[in-house]
Motif scaffolding. Structure first.
Motif, short mmCIF file in Angstrom:
data_model
loop_
_atom_site.label_atom_id
_atom_site.label_comp_id
_atom_site.label_asym_id
_atom_site.label_seq_id
_atom_site.Cartn_x
_atom_site.Cartn_y
_atom_site.Cartn_z
N ALA A 6 0.84 -1.21 0.00
CA ALA A 6 0.00 0.00 0.00
C ALA A 6 0.87 1.25 0.00
CB ALA A 6 -0.93 -0.01 1.21
N VAL A 7 1.96 1.23 0.77
CA VAL A 7 2.89 2.37 0.78
C VAL A 7 3.47 2.59 -0.61
CG1 VAL A 7 5.14 3.14 1.64
CG2 VAL A 7 3.43 2.26 3.23
N ARG A 8 3.83 1.52 -1.30
CA ARG A 8 4.36 1.66 -2.66
C ARG A 8 3.35 2.33 -3.59
NH1 ARG A 8 6.15 -3.48 -5.55
NH2 ARG A 8 6.69 -1.89 -7.11
N VAL A 9 2.10 1.94 -3.47
CA VAL A 9 1.06 2.50 -4.34
C VAL A 9 0.83 3.97 -4.04
CG1 VAL A 9 -1.40 2.39 -4.90
CG2 VAL A 9 -0.06 0.29 -4.75
N LEU A 10 0.78 4.33 -2.76
CA LEU A 10 0.44 5.69 -2.37
C LEU A 10 1.59 6.67 -2.59
CD1 LEU A 10 -1.52 4.99 0.94
CD2 LEU A 10 -2.45 5.46 -1.32
N SER A 11 2.82 6.18 -2.53
CA SER A 11 3.96 7.10 -2.59
C SER A 11 4.78 6.99 -3.87
CB SER A 11 4.88 6.87 -1.39
OG SER A 11 5.36 5.53 -1.36
N GLY A 12 4.52 5.98 -4.70
CA GLY A 12 5.33 5.78 -5.88
C GLY A 12 4.84 6.54 -7.10
N ARG A 13 5.75 6.93 -7.97
CA ARG A 13 5.40 7.68 -9.17
C ARG A 13 4.79 6.79 -10.25
NH1 ARG A 13 10.39 11.98 -10.06
NH2 ARG A 13 10.16 13.06 -8.04
N ARG A 14 4.81 5.50 -10.05
CA ARG A 14 4.23 4.59 -11.05
C ARG A 14 2.71 4.55 -10.97
NH1 ARG A 14 8.24 -0.72 -10.91
NH2 ARG A 14 10.12 0.37 -11.65
N PHE A 15 2.16 5.22 -9.95
CA PHE A 15 0.72 5.21 -9.75
C PHE A 15 0.23 6.64 -9.61
CE2 PHE A 15 2.62 1.41 -7.96
CZ PHE A 15 1.91 0.41 -8.58
N GLY A 16 -0.95 6.93 -10.18
CA GLY A 16 -1.49 8.28 -10.10
C GLY A 16 -3.00 8.26 -10.07
N ARG A 17 -3.59 9.44 -10.21
CA ARG A 17 -5.03 9.62 -10.02
C ARG A 17 -5.82 9.68 -11.32
NH1 ARG A 17 -7.69 8.12 -6.62
NH2 ARG A 17 -9.01 9.86 -6.06
N ASP A 18 -5.15 9.74 -12.46
CA ASP A 18 -5.84 9.99 -13.72
C ASP A 18 -5.90 8.73 -14.58
OD1 ASP A 18 -6.81 10.92 -16.16
OD2 ASP A 18 -5.69 12.80 -16.05
N ALA A 19 -7.10 8.21 -14.78
CA ALA A 19 -7.26 7.00 -15.60
C ALA A 19 -6.86 7.24 -17.03
CB ALA A 19 -8.72 6.53 -15.53
N ARG A 20 -7.05 8.46 -17.52
CA ARG A 20 -6.70 8.76 -18.92
C ARG A 20 -5.19 8.72 -19.13
NH1 ARG A 20 -10.43 14.03 -18.89
NH2 ARG A 20 -9.45 14.02 -16.83
N THR A 21 -4.45 9.26 -18.16
CA THR A 21 -2.99 9.19 -18.25
C THR A 21 -2.53 7.74 -18.21
OG1 THR A 21 -2.74 11.35 -17.20
CG2 THR A 21 -0.85 9.89 -17.13
N ALA A 22 -3.14 6.96 -17.33
CA ALA A 22 -2.74 5.56 -17.18
C ALA A 22 -2.96 4.77 -18.45
CB ALA A 22 -3.50 4.92 -16.03
N SER A 23 -4.05 5.04 -19.14
CA SER A 23 -4.40 4.25 -20.33
C SER A 23 -3.88 4.84 -21.62
CB SER A 23 -5.92 4.11 -20.41
OG SER A 23 -6.50 5.38 -20.69
N GLY A 24 -3.26 6.01 -21.53
CA GLY A 24 -2.86 6.69 -22.76
C GLY A 24 -4.03 7.30 -23.49
N GLY A 25 -5.17 7.45 -22.77
CA GLY A 25 -6.37 8.05 -23.34
C GLY A 25 -7.26 7.09 -24.08
N ALA A 26 -6.88 5.84 -24.15
CA ALA A 26 -7.66 4.86 -24.93
C ALA A 26 -8.55 4.04 -24.02
CB ALA A 26 -6.72 3.94 -25.69
N GLY A 27 -9.85 4.18 -24.20
CA GLY A 27 -10.79 3.29 -23.53
C GLY A 27 -11.05 3.60 -22.08
#
Length: 420
Positions: A56-77
């Motif tokens: 959980a600490v890795r998810v909350l503090s790491g740069r590999r995870f964020g709040r924007d689904a569009r950024t995560a998916s590259g805007g697709a789908g």
């Protein structure tokens, strides 16, 4: 590897007994694996649930995870925001909430607000917070039995944040009703259909009208409340729009409302179940700050937070593809024996070291200092002012919201008298 005896984990469809006490369920999954893949819905990204403290600490503090689904998916789908597109007023407000923003917008807005939630500002508010708590408790004590949520835990934080924002007293009850309605679109509550979204949409539209009007009124004003300061900052060139001010005010009202309400109600339930701890706190007021931290660890008011995987990664022994939804279960992480010895024991003398009740990383709760002050003052008022608080042998009328994210009772009826 996940056990064949455990079904796919989901935050939906729990029975009321498990909602009220989810920790045995968490423990079964956590002991099997630190991360579990959730049930998959057609057309939706994979969801991974994180049960252990370390992951959980890795998810909350790491740069590999964020709040924007569009950024995560590259805007697709990906869904284009946290709210379906047809609910325009709600979407316009929620998309500008600090909790849903990534840098640099998150950094700019947080820096504007952080000074108003500093320890010095909150220290100055403590006398007013205390007066609000005692007045609510005085009104509540007029009845032999009273609903602690309706009469104390729910109005208390709304009145406090209204003081900070400079909202007139005559407007607060209506804004509180809107804050409650807005939560109908949150997290697991929206699963019951579109009714919650419709109520939240109406509340969002009313919020927008109200705060836009207040923004106009406060231009050139010399008041020092937070809303006026935000208007002044915008007029002096800060990167903040009128809609951004509206969204921020609504976010502060709603985020502070439900979390403190749930904390106070669940703290009472925990102390009723541990009468020796309650007696210890009553006799030693100096333990109250530490007790607040332990109660936040033991049964946090927010049980889960969502992030999105910004790149392919490995988490808890599982491959998590970019675009996946990742849910950190704060309630489970706070009961992880790898981090907290005897995690299921309520110990108000436990060292308050890095529980996740306020999150972690750049999204660590902006209002944590204010929330701690509300929790300490509210809990102390209840301990000192409700003689029947600890009658754990008497059943209480208690009902939990059908929500495993914003987690707490919607009703908690107690005997307020001093009768034996």
């Amino acid at each position: 590897m996940p056990s064949a005896t455990l079904p796919r984990f989901d935050l939906k469809g729990w029975d009321r007994k498990d909602i009220a006490h989810p920790y045995p369920v968490y423990r079964r999954y956590r002991e099997t694996a630190p991360v579990h893949r959730g049930a998959t819905e057609a057309g939706k990204p994979d969801t991974f649930y994180v049960f252990s403290y370390a992951e959980a600490v890795r998810v909350l503090s790491g740069r590999r995870f964020g709040r924007d689904a569009r950024t995560a998916s590259g805007g697709a789908g990906a869904q284009s925001g946290p709210v379906p597109a047809e609910y325009r007023a709600l979407r316009a407000i929620v998309e500008d909430w600090l909790v849903f923003l990534d840098p640099p917008r998150h950094t700019e807005l947080r820096s504007l607000l952080s000074a108003e939630f500093s320890p010095a500002v909150v220290t100055g508010l403590r006398p007013r917070i205390t007066r609000i708590a005692h007045e609510l408790l005085r009104q509540l004590g007029r009845n032999g039995e009273a609903d602690l949520v309706e009469g104390f835990a729910a109005p208390f934080p709304i009145l406090v944040i209204s003081e900070l924002l400079g909202i007139p007293a005559e407007h607060r009850e209506r804004l509180r009703a809107n804050a409650v309605a807005l939560q109908e679109a949150s997290t697991t509550r929206s699963r019951s259909g579109t009714g919650g979204y419709a109520r939240a949409e109406a509340a969002a539209a009313e919020f927008a009208r109200y705060f836009r009007r207040e923004v106009r009124r406060r231009r050139g004003d010399e008041r020092t409340d937070l809303l006026t300061l935000l208007v002044r900052a915008r007029d002096e060139g800060a990167p903040l729009s009128v809609d951004g001010i509206v969204s921020t005010c609504v976010h502060l009202l709603t985020a502070g409302h439900e979390t403190t309400t749930n904390f106070l109600a669940k703290a009472v339930l925990a102390l009723r179940a541990h009468p020796q701890v309650l007696d210890e706190l009553r006799g030693a007021p100096e333990l109250t700050p530490g007790a607040v931290e332990e109660l936040l660890r033991y049964d946090p008011p927010v049980q889960a937070v969502t992030r999105w995987a910004y790149e392919d990664t490995r988490l808890g022994g599982r491959e998590v593809p970019r675009g996946s939804r990742v849910v950190a279960l704060l309630g489970s992480a706070n009961r992880d024996p790898e981090r907290f010895p005897r995690p299921d024991v309520l110990d108000v003398r436990r060292a308050a070291d890095r529980h996740l009740g306020f999150g972690l990383g750049i999204h660590y709760c902006l209002g944590a200092t204010l929330a701690r002050a509300e929790a300490e003052i509210g809990l102390r008022a209840l301990l000192d002012g409700v003689p029947g608080l600890g009658r754990g042998d008497r059943p209480v009328d208690c009902a939990y919201a059908d929500d495993l994210v914003f987690h707490g009772p919607t009703r908690l009826v107690l005997d307020m008298s001093g009768r034996p």
